[in-house]
Design a protein around this motif. Sequence first.
Motif, PDB file in Angstrom:
ATOM      1  N   ARG A  70      -4.892  -2.386   5.177  1.00 41.65           N
ATOM      2  CA  ARG A  70      -3.676  -2.453   5.996  1.00 41.65           C
ATOM      3  C   ARG A  70      -3.476  -3.835   6.566  1.00 41.65           C
ATOM      4  O   ARG A  70      -2.391  -4.387   6.551  1.00 41.65           O
ATOM      5  N   ILE A 106       0.849  -1.189   0.000  1.00 42.04           N
ATOM      6  CA  ILE A 106       0.000   0.000   0.000  1.00 42.04           C
ATOM      7  C   ILE A 106       0.880   1.232   0.000  1.00 42.04           C
ATOM      8  O   ILE A 106       1.835   1.311   0.769  1.00 42.04           O
ATOM      9  N   ASN A 131      -9.636   1.254   4.665  1.00 41.07           N
ATOM     10  CA  ASN A 131      -8.197   1.353   4.953  1.00 41.07           C
ATOM     11  C   ASN A 131      -7.761   0.329   5.985  1.00 41.07           C
ATOM     12  O   ASN A 131      -6.680  -0.256   5.887  1.00 41.07           O
ATOM     13  N   PRO A 164      -9.724   8.979   4.505  1.00 42.01           N
ATOM     14  CA  PRO A 164      -9.909   8.379   5.825  1.00 42.01           C
ATOM     15  C   PRO A 164     -11.092   8.939   6.607  1.00 42.01           C
ATOM     16  O   PRO A 164     -10.939   9.415   7.718  1.00 42.01           O
ATOM     17  N   GLU A 211      -4.404   4.016  -0.157  1.00 44.18           N
ATOM     18  CA  GLU A 211      -5.443   4.244   0.832  1.00 44.18           C
ATOM     19  C   GLU A 211      -6.542   5.105   0.222  1.00 44.18           C
ATOM     20  O   GLU A 211      -6.323   5.820  -0.748  1.00 44.18           O
TER      21      GLU A 211
END
Length: 316
Positions: free
Chosen positions: A309, A230, A305, A297, A294
């Motif tokens: 992750r 990522i 996300n 957020p 990503e």
Amino acid sequence: MAVISEEVDKAKKHLEAGEVIGIPTETVYGLAGNALDATVVAKIFEIKERPFFDPLIVHIASPEQIEQYAHHVPDAAIALAEKFWPGPLTLVLPKKEVIPDLVSAGLPTVALRVPNHPMTQDLLHDLTFPLAAPSANPFGYISPTTAQHVNDQLGDRIPFILDGGPCAVGVESTIVGFEEGVVTLYRFGGIPPEEIEKVAGPVSAHVKEKKIAAPGLFESHYAPQKPLKIGHIPTMLAGYKGEEIGVISFQTDYGVPNQVILSKTGNLYEAAKNVFAALRKFDNSSAVVLLSEEVPPHGLGLAINDRLRRASHRFR
Ligand code: TXA
Ligand code: MG
């Protein structure tokens, strides 16, 4: 391979016979069995190869059933259930004895949720017991959002999958607990934290940070077999020459051959719906590495996300 069918009655018969089957929900497909029968629950853990210390969510037909399985239910929990059920929200509450310890992995609490899928609603209303159901993937692997995904991975271990089409939300439920009056977020999911706060008041950022790594929430999870990295996609792409690469972007077209754009219009709900299928697609392709970025957020972006992750964690 399992029988894939749209017949709720058949699903009911399998469950009444103590079998474990695949069921659709609005979030991801579940691997379901009678939550009140410890033998059936043990079978769920075995099929999924899940460690016994990781508790299961119990799916109930309606908010009225909370009191059958939990006690000392805080007002905030009632308010959240009224607002978001049926829907992608799981409430962790002090459990009543009728829930086998195996379901809750020995914890004094039980995780309850009313799923929002018409077939599974019918099923739960027809059954005399609630359904324990983790996501229907082998432990640690990408969650399934179609009946075929379930069949691909667990089809040789279960007799039946109830086919309710592709999941509308695409990421798991948001999990909320109540610790000494503090509303505590255990997992980002289908209901954004902002929405939880509108109903239940502030969720302390400190508590959020600390508790998100609570038992059962592993750093490496939802993971493809291929390495997933990522970061900034053009920068990462520059490091490869000629290898086949899978690219998962939020809304940008990077002009590469093997690319999934999660949402061309930048819609986080659409992106959530597509993220697991995108990981799965490249995991089953000849790409040697998967690159992703990503997403913004906020809202459902927090859940997306989080999944990306965790999916990439063991390749850091
Ligand atoms: O959307 C969903 O929640 C899907 C669908 C099938 O309903 N289910 C799901 O289940 O994601 P699973 O087993 O993959 O994840 C359940 C999570 C685990 O991380 C577990 O640790 C947590 O719920 N959990 C269950 N009971 C708990 C409890 N009593 N306290 C804290 N966490 C709990
Ligand atoms: Mg899972």
